[in-house]
Scaffold this active site. Structure first.
Site, PDB file in Angstrom:
ATOM      1  CE  LYS A 194      -3.647   2.174   2.810  1.00  0.00           C
ATOM      2  NZ  LYS A 194      -4.439   2.033   4.063  1.00  0.00           N
ATOM      3  CB  SER A 204      -7.730   1.075   6.465  1.00  0.00           C
ATOM      4  OG  SER A 204      -8.360   2.314   6.651  1.00  0.00           O
ATOM      5  CB  SER A 235      -7.617   3.734   3.520  1.00  0.00           C
ATOM      6  OG  SER A 235      -6.734   3.201   4.506  1.00  0.00           O
TER       7      SER A 235
END
Length: 470
Positions: free
Chosen positions: A81, A181, A157
């Site tokens: 990420k 997330s 996220s």
């Protein structure tokens, strides 16, 4: 061969390398081909490093041919990420305000551990700006879409990581979780995601969201997550809040089953959450199967009311902090929703913040007492399935912020407990449903063991790779 390789778990890839059935180069080429097939439809990546990945795969192949693998995931394609530092790759955090001319000489601790174990880094995945919300879209990279229905969100996220794992663009990904997330996109995309106990996976640089923020594995099985935890959970001197080494191997601890475990099932947190019928049915079916495996299941609710206002005080203050040093020109580039919560966060006083900390400590105490009776708590991961991409809340819901549809996830960031999302089927529209498994602090191994039992029983399962992306 390409489709077959992208459907394999990390453990299956390593086993194939060991037996000489295929090579890390074969697996990496298959993953890169899969990315070409699914991008830009998914929009899961902000950076793809095909040349670098193939070079790392070739080095790994040489090690395997010598019979000298470097570590537990040598040659396994992974994604990261774009919140976490990765040596040689810009970390833009989903923001047009981020500088692109850095030297990028450091790995985050979890990235460093994967590199030490020989992982092949394929690319960096999308995030909303600074990871601020439960869906993945940003002014920098646009909206990331759901593999089951590309008109819908992947969640967030860590939405890019979830979508990538779901379609076979690498079996392992690193996500971050400050309010759900990892678990939110895992549930929306039909994969497994674990938020470990805070400090179990070290983090550097420290998050502006403080001790709400965790780093965790995103995979297609609980067993792969356990393998990944064996790699990334080692201490790092840069994280002063990191925990001591785990007592044993997470992978070795999967086999204990669930017989005799005391399991609490809370379908709606005592009626506080309206759960869609399809979601409630899939979750209840999975819980029933767990009882059939020998767990003692009791329908009971944890003793707390929704701590959303306290969470907002902590979260919005963190958002204000992360953008504090931006210039006026940079602030104009921000996601409008992020600008709103930053303004609200800046208005909180120190006493407001400390009052939220008091709520957090009391919530932690209550859950500590709860787990003196129950080994794990089961809930839906989310009360809904994936909705339209590009919006923070479902249209027509009347909700204001993403926390309105994530009431099962953020409380357990406040308490720092381990929590996982396990895919347990789909709703009538064919969209994935997640079951959340929550353990007491430091009981990461138990959470993984319960999740693994669901996979072993055929209750949990990942999206068929060949059918992904409508």
């Amino acid at each position: 061969m390409t489709t077959e390789l992208t459907g394999l778990t990390a453990q299956e890839l390593v086993d194939g390398y060991r037996k000489g059935e295929f090579s890390p180069v074969d697996a990496t080429r298959a993953v890169l081909a899969r990315i070409e097939e699914t991008e830009p439809a998914l929009n899961a990546f902000v950076r793809i490093d095909a040349a670098g990945a193939l070079a790392e795969a070739e080095e790994s192949g040489r090690r395997w041919r010598r019979g000298e693998p470097q570590g537990l995931v040598d040659g396994v394609p992974v994604t990261v990420k774009d919140i976490l530092l990765q040596r040689g790759a810009p970390t833009l955090r989903g923001s047009k305000s981020s500088r692109t001319d850095g030297t990028w000489t450091q790995d985050a601790p979890s990235v460093a551990r994967l590199r030490e174990h020989g992982a092949v880094f394929v690319g960096k995945t999308t995030t909303p700006e600074f990871g601020w919300k439960g869906v993945t879209d940003s002014p920098l990279s646009g909206a990331t879409r759901n593999p089951y229905d590309t008109s819908r969100t992947s969640g967030g996220s860590s939405g890019g990581s979830a979508a990538a794992v779901a379609v076979g663009a690498g079996p392992l990904s690193l996500g971050t979780d400050g309010g759900g997330s990892v678990r939110i996109p895992a549930a929306f995309c039909g994969i497994f995601g674990l938020k470990p106990t805070y400090g179990r996976v070290p983090l550097y640089p420290a998050s502006a969201f403080g001790t709400l923020a965790h780093v965790g594995p995103m995979t297609r099985t609980a067993a792969d997550a356990a393998l990944m935890m064996d790699v990334i959970s080692g201490p790092d001197p840069r994280d002063w809040s990191g925990l001591a080494p785990a007592a044993g191997s997470f992978l070795d601890g999967l086999s204990g089953g669930v017989r005799g475990l005391r399991v609490a099932f809370s379908p709606s947190l005592g009626g506080q959450v309206a759960v869609r019928p399809d979601v409630a049915a899939r979750v209840r079916d999975a819980v029933s199967r767990l009882a059939g495996l020998g767990a003692y299941v009791e329908e009971v609710d944890p003793d707390f009311t929704d701590p959303v206002e306290a969470f907002h005080a902590l979260w919005f203050s963190g958002a204000a902090r992360v953008t504090q040093r931006l210039s006026a020109a940079q602030r104009e580039l921000l996601d409008p929703g992020l600008k709103e919560i930053c303004a609200q966060g800046a208005r909180y006083s120190a006493l407001d913040y400390l009052a939220a900390v008091d709520v957090r400590m009391e919530l932690g105490r209550r859950m500590g007492v709860f787990h003196s009776t129950y080994d794990v708590l089961l809930t839906p991961t989310l009360p809904i399935t994936a909705f339209e991409a590009g919006v923070e809340v479902p249209r027509g819901s009347g909700l204001r912020r993403w926390t309105g549809w994530t009431p099962f996830t953020y409380p357990f960031n406040m308490t720092q407990q381990p929590a996982a999302s396990v895919p347990v089927g789909v709703d009538r529209a064919g969209l994935p449903v997640g079951l959340q498994v929550v353990g007491a602090r430091h009981a990461d191994g138990l959470v993984l063991r319960v999740a693994h039992a669901l996979y072993e029983a055929g209750v949990a399962g990942a999206l068929p790779v060949s059918g992904a992306v409508a």
